[in-house]
Motif scaffolding. Structure first.
Motif, PDB file in Angstrom:
ATOM      1  N   ASN A 170       0.870  -1.171   0.000  1.00  0.00           N
ATOM      2  CA  ASN A 170       0.000   0.000   0.000  1.00  0.00           C
ATOM      3  C   ASN A 170       0.911   1.226   0.000  1.00  0.00           C
ATOM      4  O   ASN A 170       1.417   1.643   1.038  1.00  0.00           O
ATOM      5  N   THR A 172       0.268   4.342  -0.673  1.00  0.00           N
ATOM      6  CA  THR A 172      -0.289   5.546  -0.029  1.00  0.00           C
ATOM      7  C   THR A 172       0.082   5.575   1.452  1.00  0.00           C
ATOM      8  O   THR A 172       0.495   6.609   1.987  1.00  0.00           O
ATOM      9  N   TYR A 173      -0.063   4.419   2.120  1.00  0.00           N
ATOM     10  CA  TYR A 173       0.348   4.335   3.523  1.00  0.00           C
ATOM     11  C   TYR A 173       1.829   4.656   3.668  1.00  0.00           C
ATOM     12  O   TYR A 173       2.239   5.369   4.598  1.00  0.00           O
ATOM     13  N   PHE A 345      -6.099  -6.662   2.225  1.00  0.00           N
ATOM     14  CA  PHE A 345      -5.296  -5.633   1.556  1.00  0.00           C
ATOM     15  C   PHE A 345      -6.213  -4.611   0.883  1.00  0.00           C
ATOM     16  O   PHE A 345      -5.977  -3.396   0.982  1.00  0.00           O
ATOM     17  N   GLU A 346      -7.244  -5.076   0.214  1.00  0.00           N
ATOM     18  CA  GLU A 346      -8.194  -4.170  -0.440  1.00  0.00           C
ATOM     19  C   GLU A 346      -8.833  -3.221   0.567  1.00  0.00           C
ATOM     20  O   GLU A 346      -9.083  -2.047   0.264  1.00  0.00           O
ATOM     21  N   GLY A 348      -7.511  -2.123   3.280  1.00  0.00           N
ATOM     22  CA  GLY A 348      -6.544  -1.288   3.973  1.00  0.00           C
ATOM     23  C   GLY A 348      -6.143  -1.785   5.335  1.00  0.00           C
ATOM     24  O   GLY A 348      -5.627  -1.019   6.155  1.00  0.00           O
ATOM     25  N   VAL A 351      -0.471  -3.639   5.195  1.00  0.00           N
ATOM     26  CA  VAL A 351       0.351  -2.730   4.386  1.00  0.00           C
ATOM     27  C   VAL A 351       1.063  -3.483   3.272  1.00  0.00           C
ATOM     28  O   VAL A 351       1.161  -2.990   2.145  1.00  0.00           O
ATOM     29  N   VAL A 372     -11.045   0.183  -3.672  1.00  0.00           N
ATOM     30  CA  VAL A 372      -9.636   0.451  -3.377  1.00  0.00           C
ATOM     31  C   VAL A 372      -9.378   1.911  -3.742  1.00  0.00           C
ATOM     32  O   VAL A 372      -9.416   2.283  -4.921  1.00  0.00           O
ATOM     33  N   PHE A 374      -6.600   3.753  -2.775  1.00  0.00           N
ATOM     34  CA  PHE A 374      -5.222   4.112  -2.468  1.00  0.00           C
ATOM     35  C   PHE A 374      -4.304   3.626  -3.583  1.00  0.00           C
ATOM     36  O   PHE A 374      -4.678   2.761  -4.390  1.00  0.00           O
ATOM     37  N   TYR A 376      -1.191   1.527  -4.902  1.00  0.00           N
ATOM     38  CA  TYR A 376      -0.459   0.327  -4.515  1.00  0.00           C
ATOM     39  C   TYR A 376       0.592   0.041  -5.575  1.00  0.00           C
ATOM     40  O   TYR A 376       0.487   0.465  -6.722  1.00  0.00           O
TER      41      TYR A 376
END
Length: 535
Positions: A170, A172-173, A345-346, A348, A351, A372, A374, A376
């Motif tokens: 992820n 974005t994280y 994962f989808e 969130g 990570v 989703v 974000f 990836y």
């Protein structure tokens, strides 16, 4: 929970189709994305008076694509028609053999996984391929694909599509954490400077008298402090550019297990995150990279019975590293599955994870639907140590020319066409990834290149019948080690069992002593020195 047996059977049944692109690319022609109506064209209009090439497959997802390729091929080769036939995956090879023996509707071609080639060859169901025009297919496919279709030094099939694993993160994280980290560093530096200034001002004020503040003055001071803090936060945020965030995040992408653990330890996860790293720990397909670079089953082409190297120091250390991750991430084997990991994962909740090529389309569809929201990224698998890289297991699905076919020349010609004509359509229609060098895989080409690169470095499934139960036993070993069993003893036992099966002789492997790590040696020396000095 996936078992290796069910996984390989699933891939075996999921595994049948076509790859390609070079022939079209070299001709300068544009690759046309097929429309569904193309595949639905009836073969009846061109069936009369033509030679028939029958091709069997077991994955329904390939139906439209195979029909499309069959129609296109017959439009160029007017004296041949191709008939794709969907059959059951149960006792697939036995069904091919029976049809070939009775000559009743035998397949001239069939699609299977590369690990079945020894069985097919010994049954007379596969023979050395003869590409049209003496084409050298070794120049069209990576070495992994060539090794996958090589048996006893001969090319016995055409590579069609592949499966392997890679990491997914992820991003974005990661970028949010990177920005927070960089801003925190600036904030700490500013706080240190402010503290020094405050110390100086306090020293100066100590020589002067001060009047106590009224409640109104205190409230005003608090208001000003809040406003100053907001302005400072905005100022700090502006001091960190997007380019700096990208550079920091990229630098922290895990390239090894050590860097993955370091990132996990440093990472300040959002509240909705359950764990930093989670994957299908019970499925050997997603675990094999821990020992893939250390173990040898059958040599490069997986058909040499004299090349069995399972029990060695790097393999022990790789399996031990895998075990240590349970202590770090505490993933229960009772409630983990690949499908569940993808869902987490989808949503969130994790990570990082390990995925196969299906995740490219799954996540893209979820992003299109808005579930989703974000960014990836797909990444190479991390290296295990300084001496062992992370190498995925791979499965290559292949087109085999039936040794009993009476139309081998025509079958070879279509098999070559099938594997080199339209890799973009292969992925767009069937979700299968061609290993063809330089292939344009369509709208997801950039993301799929990570898997292509992993495939190039991967370990193909071996072909030897004597080791057919190796994967089941290896998966059981991984499961037991994850739950605390001794990796050294487990690998030793597995090695002895495989060598018994391949040689017919009972071999007792010499136990490998694990060297004490340098840090542990240093601790021992310090303790001994303290005792000797009487401390």
């Amino acid at each position: 929970m996936h078992s290796i047996k069910s996984r390989i059977i699933a891939i075996f049944i999921i595994a049948l189709i076509v790859a390609g692109g070079v022939a079209v690319a070299l001709s300068g022609m544009q690759i046309r994305t097929p429309e569904p109506e193309d595949a639905e064209e009836s073969t009846a209009s061109y069936a009369i008076g033509k030679d028939t090439i029958n091709i069997w497959y077991t994955d329904e997802a390939l139906t439209d694509y195979l029909n499309y390729v069959a129609v296109n091929y017959s439009s160029v080769n007017e004296d041949v028609r191709v008939v794709p036939t969907l059959v059951s995956g149960r006792d697939y090879m036995e069904g091919i053999s029976e049809a070939s023996m009775t000559d009743e509707g035998l397949p001239d071609l069939y699609i299977t996984t590369n690990d079945m080639l020894e069985k097919a060859h010994l049954a007379g169901l596969a023979e050395t391929i003869t590409p049209p025009g003496s084409v050298d297919i070794t120049s069209l496919f990576p070495q992994t694909a060539i090794d996958s279709v090589t048996y006893k030094g001969n090319l016995t099939a055409y590579p069609m599509f592949m499966e392997c694993s890679a990491m997914c993160i992820n991003y974005t994280y990661l970028e949010q954490w990177a920005r927070n980290t960089l801003e925190a560093e600036i904030r700490a530096q500013m706080a240190e400077e402010a503290k020094e200034q405050e110390t100086q001002e306090s020293s100066d004020k100590s020589n002067t008298s001060s009047t106590p503040k009224t409640e109104e003055e205190k409230a005003q001071a608090e208001k000003e402090a809040e406003q100053k803090a907001a302005e400072e936060a905005e100022k700090i945020s502006a001091m960190v550019s997007d380019e700096e965030v990208e550079a920091y995040a990229t630098e922290r992408l895990p390239v090894s297990i050590d860097s993955l653990l370091t990132l996990s330890d440093d990472f300040d996860a959002p509240e909705n995150v359950d764990t930093i790293f989670k994957w299908a720990v019970t499925d050997i397909f997603y675990n094999y990279f821990f020992i893939g670079d250390s173990i040898d089953i059958g040599g490069d082409t997986g058909d040499d019975i004299d090349k069995i190297d399972i029990y060695n120091l790097d393999a022990i250390m790789g399996l031990t590293t895998y075990q240590k991750l349970n202590q770090f991430f505490s993933i229960s084997t009772d409630d983990v599955s690949y499908g569940g990991v993808i869902e987490d994962f989808e949503n969130g909740r994790i990570v990082m994870t390990i995925v196969t090529t299906d995740a490219v389309r799954t996540l893209a569809d979820a992003a299109a639907e808005g579930t989703v929201d974000f960014e990836y990224r797909f990444l190479p698998l991390p290296d295990i140590s300084e001496t062992a890289q992370g190498r995925s297991m791979s499965v290559t699905d292949v087109v085999v020319v039936n040794g009993y076919s009476s139309q081998k020349e025509a079958a070879n010609d279509f098999a070559y066409y099938l594997c080199t004509s339209d890799p973009a359509a292969l992925y767009e229609w069937a979700g299968k990834v061609s290993p063809l060098k330089g292939a344009n895989l369509g709208s997801r080409n950039a993301e799929l290149q990570v898997f292509i690169n992993e495939y190039d470095e991967s370990v193909p499934l071996p072909k030897m019948l004597e080791t057919s139960n190796y994967w089941v036993n290896l998966e059981m070993l991984f499961a037991s080690v994850w739950d605390g069993a001794d990796a050294n003893k487990g690998l030793k036992s597995l090695s002895e069992q495989m060598k018994l099966q391949t040689t017919g002789k009972r071999i007792n492997e010499e136990t490998i002593e694990i060297p004490v790590e340098e840090e542990e040696e240093d601790e021992i020396i310090v303790e001994e020195s303290s005792e000797e000095s009487g401390e």
